[in-house]
Design a protein around this motif. Sequence first.
Motif, PDB file in Angstrom:
ATOM      1  N   HIS A 378      -3.119 -33.193 -16.560  1.00  0.00           N
ATOM      2  CA  HIS A 378      -3.261 -33.668 -17.346  1.00  0.00           C
ATOM      3  C   HIS A 378      -5.269 -34.362 -17.634  1.00  0.00           C
ATOM      4  N   LEU A 379      -6.124 -33.884 -16.230  1.00  0.00           N
ATOM      5  CA  LEU A 379      -7.522 -33.976 -16.598  1.00  0.00           C
ATOM      6  C   LEU A 379      -7.740 -32.680 -17.657  1.00  0.00           C
ATOM      7  N   PRO A 380      -9.502 -33.307 -18.358  1.00  0.00           N
ATOM      8  CA  PRO A 380     -10.044 -32.225 -18.407  1.00  0.00           C
ATOM      9  C   PRO A 380     -10.165 -30.902 -18.234  1.00  0.00           C
ATOM     10  N   GLN A 381     -10.007 -29.554 -18.979  1.00  0.00           N
ATOM     11  CA  GLN A 381     -10.153 -28.382 -18.378  1.00  0.00           C
ATOM     12  C   GLN A 381     -11.515 -27.921 -17.626  1.00  0.00           C
ATOM     13  N   ARG A 382     -12.201 -28.839 -18.267  1.00  0.00           N
ATOM     14  CA  ARG A 382     -13.513 -28.077 -17.296  1.00  0.00           C
ATOM     15  C   ARG A 382     -13.269 -29.071 -15.978  1.00  0.00           C
ATOM     16  N   ILE A 383     -12.623 -29.693 -15.651  1.00  0.00           N
ATOM     17  CA  ILE A 383     -12.987 -29.756 -13.782  1.00  0.00           C
ATOM     18  C   ILE A 383     -11.501 -29.442 -13.072  1.00  0.00           C
ATOM     19  N   ARG A 384     -10.434 -28.713 -14.409  1.00  0.00           N
ATOM     20  CA  ARG A 384      -9.487 -28.238 -13.468  1.00  0.00           C
ATOM     21  C   ARG A 384     -10.438 -26.803 -12.881  1.00  0.00           C
ATOM     22  N   VAL A 385     -10.952 -26.120 -13.871  1.00  0.00           N
ATOM     23  CA  VAL A 385     -11.521 -25.022 -14.203  1.00  0.00           C
ATOM     24  C   VAL A 385     -12.977 -24.938 -12.664  1.00  0.00           C
ATOM     25  N   ALA A 386     -13.632 -26.343 -12.562  1.00  0.00           N
ATOM     26  CA  ALA A 386     -14.115 -26.619 -10.858  1.00  0.00           C
ATOM     27  C   ALA A 386     -13.568 -26.456 -10.127  1.00  0.00           C
ATOM     28  N   ARG A 387     -12.872 -26.628  -9.816  1.00  0.00           N
ATOM     29  CA  ARG A 387     -11.684 -26.909  -8.329  1.00  0.00           C
ATOM     30  C   ARG A 387     -10.874 -25.539  -8.991  1.00  0.00           C
ATOM     31  N   ALA A 388     -10.771 -24.812  -9.522  1.00  0.00           N
ATOM     32  CA  ALA A 388     -10.015 -23.429  -8.953  1.00  0.00           C
ATOM     33  C   ALA A 388     -11.010 -22.517  -9.090  1.00  0.00           C
ATOM     34  N   ARG A 389     -12.590 -22.734  -9.193  1.00  0.00           N
ATOM     35  CA  ARG A 389     -13.172 -22.383  -9.399  1.00  0.00           C
ATOM     36  C   ARG A 389     -13.457 -22.026  -7.504  1.00  0.00           C
ATOM     37  N   ALA A 390     -13.840 -23.190  -7.233  1.00  0.00           N
ATOM     38  CA  ALA A 390     -14.058 -23.595  -5.978  1.00  0.00           C
ATOM     39  C   ALA A 390     -13.105 -23.334  -5.139  1.00  0.00           C
ATOM     40  N   SER A 391     -11.785 -23.384  -4.961  1.00  0.00           N
ATOM     41  CA  SER A 391     -10.449 -22.724  -4.129  1.00  0.00           C
ATOM     42  C   SER A 391     -10.447 -21.276  -4.009  1.00  0.00           C
ATOM     43  N   ALA A 392     -10.551 -20.652  -5.166  1.00  0.00           N
ATOM     44  CA  ALA A 392     -11.012 -19.018  -5.000  1.00  0.00           C
ATOM     45  C   ALA A 392     -12.440 -18.538  -4.846  1.00  0.00           C
ATOM     46  N   GLU A 393     -13.227 -19.522  -3.590  1.00  0.00           N
ATOM     47  CA  GLU A 393     -14.545 -18.695  -3.058  1.00  0.00           C
ATOM     48  C   GLU A 393     -13.642 -17.335  -2.427  1.00  0.00           C
ATOM     49  N   PRO A 394     -14.906 -16.488  -2.268  1.00  0.00           N
ATOM     50  CA  PRO A 394     -14.690 -15.762  -1.380  1.00  0.00           C
ATOM     51  C   PRO A 394     -13.305 -15.875   0.900  1.00  0.00           C
ATOM     52  N   ASP A 395     -13.872 -17.029   1.169  1.00  0.00           N
ATOM     53  CA  ASP A 395     -13.859 -17.975   1.887  1.00  0.00           C
ATOM     54  C   ASP A 395     -11.899 -18.523   1.653  1.00  0.00           C
ATOM     55  N   GLY A 396     -12.196 -18.315   1.312  1.00  0.00           N
ATOM     56  CA  GLY A 396     -10.785 -19.263   0.766  1.00  0.00           C
ATOM     57  C   GLY A 396     -10.463 -20.423   0.791  1.00  0.00           C
ATOM     58  N   ALA A 397     -11.307 -20.917   1.621  1.00  0.00           N
ATOM     59  CA  ALA A 397     -11.524 -22.481   2.177  1.00  0.00           C
ATOM     60  C   ALA A 397     -12.010 -23.745   0.774  1.00  0.00           C
ATOM     61  N   PHE A 398     -11.677 -24.391   1.053  1.00  0.00           N
ATOM     62  CA  PHE A 398     -11.466 -25.288  -0.203  1.00  0.00           C
ATOM     63  C   PHE A 398     -11.407 -27.029   1.019  1.00  0.00           C
ATOM     64  N   PRO A 399     -12.484 -27.613   1.453  1.00  0.00           N
ATOM     65  CA  PRO A 399     -12.555 -28.431   3.250  1.00  0.00           C
ATOM     66  C   PRO A 399     -12.050 -29.903   1.783  1.00  0.00           C
ATOM     67  N   GLU A 400     -11.950 -30.907   3.407  1.00  0.00           N
ATOM     68  CA  GLU A 400     -10.896 -31.772   3.379  1.00  0.00           C
ATOM     69  C   GLU A 400     -11.860 -32.606   2.856  1.00  0.00           C
ATOM     70  N   PRO A 401     -12.745 -33.399   2.458  1.00  0.00           N
ATOM     71  CA  PRO A 401     -14.151 -33.936   1.981  1.00  0.00           C
ATOM     72  C   PRO A 401     -14.336 -34.897   2.991  1.00  0.00           C
ATOM     73  N   SER A 402     -13.346 -35.438   4.038  1.00  0.00           N
ATOM     74  CA  SER A 402     -14.560 -35.442   4.925  1.00  0.00           C
ATOM     75  C   SER A 402     -15.578 -34.216   5.821  1.00  0.00           C
ATOM     76  N   GLU A 403     -14.240 -32.795   5.302  1.00  0.00           N
ATOM     77  CA  GLU A 403     -15.095 -32.185   6.078  1.00  0.00           C
ATOM     78  C   GLU A 403     -16.198 -31.517   6.060  1.00  0.00           C
ATOM     79  N   LEU A 404     -16.680 -31.544   4.423  1.00  0.00           N
ATOM     80  CA  LEU A 404     -17.799 -31.217   3.885  1.00  0.00           C
ATOM     81  C   LEU A 404     -18.521 -32.545   3.927  1.00  0.00           C
ATOM     82  N   SER A 405     -18.384 -33.528   3.912  1.00  0.00           N
ATOM     83  CA  SER A 405     -19.791 -34.897   4.202  1.00  0.00           C
ATOM     84  C   SER A 405     -19.968 -34.664   6.015  1.00  0.00           C
ATOM     85  N   ARG A 406     -19.406 -33.682   6.847  1.00  0.00           N
ATOM     86  CA  ARG A 406     -19.937 -33.658   8.255  1.00  0.00           C
ATOM     87  C   ARG A 406     -20.119 -32.441   7.946  1.00  0.00           C
ATOM     88  N   GLU A 407     -20.578 -31.240   7.590  1.00  0.00           N
ATOM     89  CA  GLU A 407     -20.776 -29.632   7.670  1.00  0.00           C
ATOM     90  C   GLU A 407     -22.623 -30.242   8.100  1.00  0.00           C
TER      91      GLU A 407
END
Length: 462
Positions: A378-407
């Motif tokens: 139901h979200l606008p396409q641009r937001i779903r595209v951003a999520r899809a691109r992030a999940s398709a990064e070469p390392d395949g990682a799409f970390p949880e928010p807590s993991e990102l904030s503690r990098e």
Amino acid sequence: MAKVLIIDDDSMFCEMLAHKIGILGHEAVHAHSLAEGHSIVSAQAFDVVYLDVRMPDGDGIQWLPRFQETPSKPEVIIMTGAGDPDGAELAIKSGAWDYVRKPSSMQAMTLPLVRALQYRREKDEKALQGDLRLEGLVGGSPAFHQCLDKLAQAAASQAAVLIQGETGTGKELFARAIHENSDRKNHPFVVVDCSSLPQTLVESIILGYEKGAFTGASEARKGLVAQANGGTLFLDEVGELPLAMQRAFLRVLQEHKFRPIGAAKEIHSDFRLVAATNRDLEVLVAGGNFRHDLLFRLRSLTIDLPPLRARRSDIEPLTRHHLEKLCSRYNQAGKGVTPELVEALERYDWPGNVRELIGALEQALAAAGDSPILYLRHLPQRIRVARARASAEPDGAFPEPSELSRELSLPPLKQYRREMDRRYFQQLMGICGGDIKRAMEQSGLSRSRFYGLLKELGLPSQ
């Protein structure tokens, strides 16, 4: 007696500082790594943390938000043995109480502690007197709480306030909250949108005029400054105020007296000024487009609102708050949200900030129809595209928010800012469909600055 935690890998220094703090009548304990210090402050309540920058297991400034998020929310004093102006700026902007050099005298080291404890006592006393009225202001992140602390200070004062922040960060909401929590709350809150004032009518709108003052003035009209008498005058997008009016308004601000067009006598208005801008007024001053003396008068108190991407932990409560309001407005039953939808919202960079988030939720509600649950689809396409691109990064990682904030492994600050600027412009151009003029208006930047950044970042300008 206050509790103080010292985090430094120099045992002798820790013992010396702890001894001095003990003489002042407070309890001090110390840790010799960031991880150890964080474990201690997470398990016990502390009023102040002394935090060294260079530690064996990381950079103290990068760990600063973690210490601020612990239950007791201690004031953090950053210590460093090496001067770093960029690091000092980042520490203060991240909410550190102070930034002190080592070695310094024990008096210089403990003075920030004395002031921090005094501040916490006063804040606690004020908290007992009643909560702030915060209509529409939602969030629990450290960055947001810092803004609320400044809001409380502004509400208790009569000084002029300058609210700075990107488009959509809630500057008018903060201005209204300052008014509603002040002793002027029962008097008018008058908004002046400086970006929409007609050049030829700006003086008459702000100062008013007498009957017959000019062609078409068939009756007298009270200006916005006079309408704000006893209350608050809010100058929105003050950076757009014409230079000629800036000079006239400076005197109005100093004297609280002015002469309506065509009037024989000056009149008085007891108003409190709050101004807001999404532009860098220092840059405007340097370019001759804003008066430096007016800037000094405007920013007796300053509130810098963080962009939504800098307080991602607030996205979920903001989403639920605005969904409830939107459902009520459109007479719809309340909607649930899936974890995937929340995750996508937390991953998106929100160049339009809270305003863009509200627009995205409106679109999602329209797309959901009668469905009791909002799904990712139901979200606008641009937001779903951003999520899809992030999940398709070469390392395949799409970390949880807590993991990102503690990098801990971060690039140099200049490189990080450049990458953030690049991502902002890419998102902005996507939202605006490649329309340069629309993107320029959305960004709030001048034409020369906008094109200069595109060139600097190697992005297409056509």
